[in-house]
Write an enzyme that holds these catalytic residues in place. Structure first.
Site, PDB file in Angstrom:
ATOM      1  N   GLY A  73      44.420  34.931  40.799  1.00  8.06           N
ATOM      2  CA  GLY A  73      44.226  36.086  41.669  1.00  8.06           C
ATOM      3  C   GLY A  73      44.003  35.655  43.110  1.00  8.06           C
ATOM      4  O   GLY A  73      43.289  34.684  43.369  1.00  8.06           O
TER       5      GLY A  73
ATOM      6  N   ARG B 100      50.640  33.552  37.934  1.00  6.35           N
ATOM      7  CA  ARG B 100      50.071  32.908  36.757  1.00  6.35           C
ATOM      8  C   ARG B 100      51.226  32.284  35.975  1.00  6.35           C
ATOM      9  O   ARG B 100      52.325  32.836  35.930  1.00  6.35           O
ATOM     10  CB  ARG B 100      49.292  33.920  35.913  1.00  6.35           C
TER      11      ARG B 100
ATOM     12  N   ASP C  49      38.752  29.494  37.746  1.00  2.63           N
ATOM     13  CA  ASP C  49      38.590  28.554  36.635  1.00  2.63           C
ATOM     14  C   ASP C  49      39.909  28.202  35.956  1.00  2.63           C
ATOM     15  O   ASP C  49      40.127  27.055  35.555  1.00  2.63           O
ATOM     16  CB  ASP C  49      37.580  29.075  35.616  1.00  2.63           C
TER      17      ASP C  49
ATOM     18  N   THR D   5      38.120  32.783  44.563  1.00  2.00           N
ATOM     19  CA  THR D   5      38.116  33.896  43.609  1.00  2.00           C
ATOM     20  C   THR D   5      37.073  34.909  44.046  1.00  2.00           C
ATOM     21  O   THR D   5      35.937  34.538  44.364  1.00  2.00           O
ATOM     22  CB  THR D   5      37.815  33.417  42.171  1.00  2.00           C
TER      23      THR D   5
ATOM     24  N   ASP E 138      35.436  37.038  42.355  1.00  2.00           N
ATOM     25  CA  ASP E 138      34.401  37.359  41.364  1.00  2.00           C
ATOM     26  C   ASP E 138      33.122  36.541  41.511  1.00  2.00           C
ATOM     27  O   ASP E 138      32.096  36.910  40.947  1.00  2.00           O
ATOM     28  CB  ASP E 138      34.951  37.164  39.945  1.00  2.00           C
TER      29      ASP E 138
ATOM     30  N   ASP F 204      32.482  33.753  40.084  1.00  4.84           N
ATOM     31  CA  ASP F 204      32.136  33.479  38.690  1.00  4.84           C
ATOM     32  C   ASP F 204      32.130  31.998  38.323  1.00  4.84           C
ATOM     33  O   ASP F 204      32.140  31.652  37.144  1.00  4.84           O
ATOM     34  CB  ASP F 204      33.091  34.229  37.761  1.00  4.84           C
TER      35      ASP F 204
ATOM     36  N   ARG G  39      35.218  41.069  35.354  1.00  4.40           N
ATOM     37  CA  ARG G  39      35.353  41.203  33.903  1.00  4.40           C
ATOM     38  C   ARG G  39      34.197  40.548  33.155  1.00  4.40           C
ATOM     39  O   ARG G  39      33.678  41.094  32.185  1.00  4.40           O
ATOM     40  CB  ARG G  39      36.679  40.603  33.436  1.00  4.40           C
TER      41      ARG G  39
END
Length: 319
Positions: free
Chosen positions: A11, A72, A103, A125, A127, A129, A171
Site C-alpha cells: 500500500g 502486490r 511487513d 505504511t 497503519d 503496525d 485491519r
C-alpha cells in the site's frame, strides 16, 4: 562504486516520495549509481527498471503516493519468483536494494537477504503496525487526514443532531483510530486490540443524550467489523439518527506532513549509509526521536504493544 536499487511495495503511503528522494540524492552524493524499480517486486520480475538521477526526484518531496508506483506480487512469494528477481538485479549490476513498504514488503527483502542479496527496509505504511519503530512513514499524514474529516463530519453532525460512525483503515492495528479519535474528540473509539460490546456503545450514547448532547462521533477501525452493521444495531437499540462514513482510500493520499517528510528523509539517508557500510538484512526505524536500525528478522518477529494508556485516556476525556 555501488549500484543501489530502490522500490516501493504494498500500500502506498504519503512520504514515500520523500524517502525515494533521500535515497537517490544521498546515494549520488556518496558516488553511487541508482536504479528505480517500478511497481515493486512485480516490476522487478518484469524488468521495469530505469536509472535515476537528481532530476528524477526533483519536486517530489511534497507529493503523496509514490513516483515508482506500487503493486502486490504473488509470484515473488515463490522461490522461483525470487530467483528471477535476483537474476534481474544482477543483470542490471545492482549490488543492493532499498525496499520501502510494510511487513509484506519487508518479508520480500528478508528473503532476498537470505539468498545473499543485500537489502535494507524503510517502513512506509499508514497503519503504523510495525512493532520495532515508534512511527512509520505516512502515519502522521493519515492521522491528519482523518482528523480533518472528523472535524467536517462533526459540523454537520452537530447541525442535525446525529450520531456518525467514521470507519478508518487498520485491519490489525488500531493506531489510526486511536490517535485520530483522541485528537478529533471522538466519543467512542473501537479498535481490534480491545473487545467491545455494542451494548456499551449504546449505553454511552444514551447517557450523553440524557444530558442534552444529541450528536456523537464513533471512530471504528476497519478490522473490527462492518460500520453499516454496527450502525443498524445502534439505531435499533437507541433510535438515534445515525450516518456512516467510510473514509477509504482518501486516507492514503495527500501531501505528506512536515513530520513525514523529515522522517522519510532521515530514514532514506540512513538506509544508504548502512548499505555503504556493507550492512544487509536490516530495517530502519525511529525510537525516542533517534533513527535506529535492527535485524530485519528480529524486527518482523516483534509483537506490537497496544497503547492502553491512551485508550483509557480517550474514555476519560469522552465522558
Amino acid at each position: 562504486m555501488k549500484t543501489i536499487g530502490i522500490l516501493t511495495s504494498g500500500g502506498d503511503a504519503p512520504g514515500m516520495n520523500a524517502a525515494i528522494r533521500a535515497v537517490v540524492r544521498s546515494a549520488i552524493y556518496y558516488g553511487c549509481k541508482v536504479y528505480g524499480i517500478n511497481r515493486g517486486y512485480k516490476g522487478l520480475i518484469e524488468e521495469d527498471i530505469q536509472e535515476m538521477n537528481l532530476s528524477s526526484v526533483g519536486d517530489i518531496i511534497h507529493r503523496g503516493g509514490t513516483v515508482l508506483k506500487s503493486s502486490r506480487c504473488e509470484e515473488f512469494k515463490t522461490e522461483e519468483g525470487r530467483a528471477i528477481g535476483v537474476k534481474v538485479l544482477k543483470k542490471y549490476g545492482i549490488d543492493c536494494l532499498v525496499v520501502i513498504g510494510g511487513d509484506g514488503s519487508f518479508n520480500g527483502a528478508q528473503k532476498l537477504s537470505e539468498l545473499g542479496f543485500p537489502a535494507i527496509g524503510i517502513p512506509g505504511t499508514i497503519d503504523n503496525d510495525l512493532a520495532y519503530t515508534d512511527y512509520t512513514i505516512g502515519f502522521d499524514t493519515t492521522q491528519n487526514t482523518i482528523i480533518d474529516a472528523i472535524g467536517k463530519i462533526r459540523d454537520t453532525s452537530s447541525s442535525h443532531e446525529r450520531v456518525n460512525i467514521i470507519e478508518v483503515m487498520g485491519r490489525h492495528c488500531g493506531d489510526l483510530a486511536l490517535y485520530a479519535g483522541l485528537a478529533g474528540g471522538a466519543e467512542t473509539v473501537i479498535v481490534p486490540e480491545v473487545d467491545f460490546k455494542v451494548e456499551d456503545v449504546c449505553n454511552k450514547l444514551k447517557t450523553t443524550q440524557k444530558r442534552g448532547k444529541r450528536h456523537s462521533i464513533i471512530v471504528l477501525a476497519e478490522g473490527v467489523g462492518n460500520a453499516q452493521d454496527l450502525g443498524k444495531e445502534i439505531i435499533k437499540e437507541t433510535g438515534a439518527d445515525l450516518r456512516v462514513t467510510v473514509l477509504g482510500h482518501v486516507q492514503r493520499g495527500g501531501s505528506p506532513t512536515a513530520f513525514d517528510r523529515i522522517l522519510a528523509s532521515r530514514m532514506g539517508v540512513r538506509a544508504v549509509e548502512l548499505l555503504l557500510d556493507g550492512k544487509a538484512a536490516r530495517v530502519v526505524g525511529i525510537r525516542d526521536n533517534k533513527i535506529i536500525d535492527m535485524d530485519i528478522h528480529e524486527a518482523l518477529s516483534m509483537n506490537k504493544t497496544f497503547d492502553k494508556d491512551t485508550y483509557e485516556m480517550v474514555k476519560i476525556l469522552s465522558i
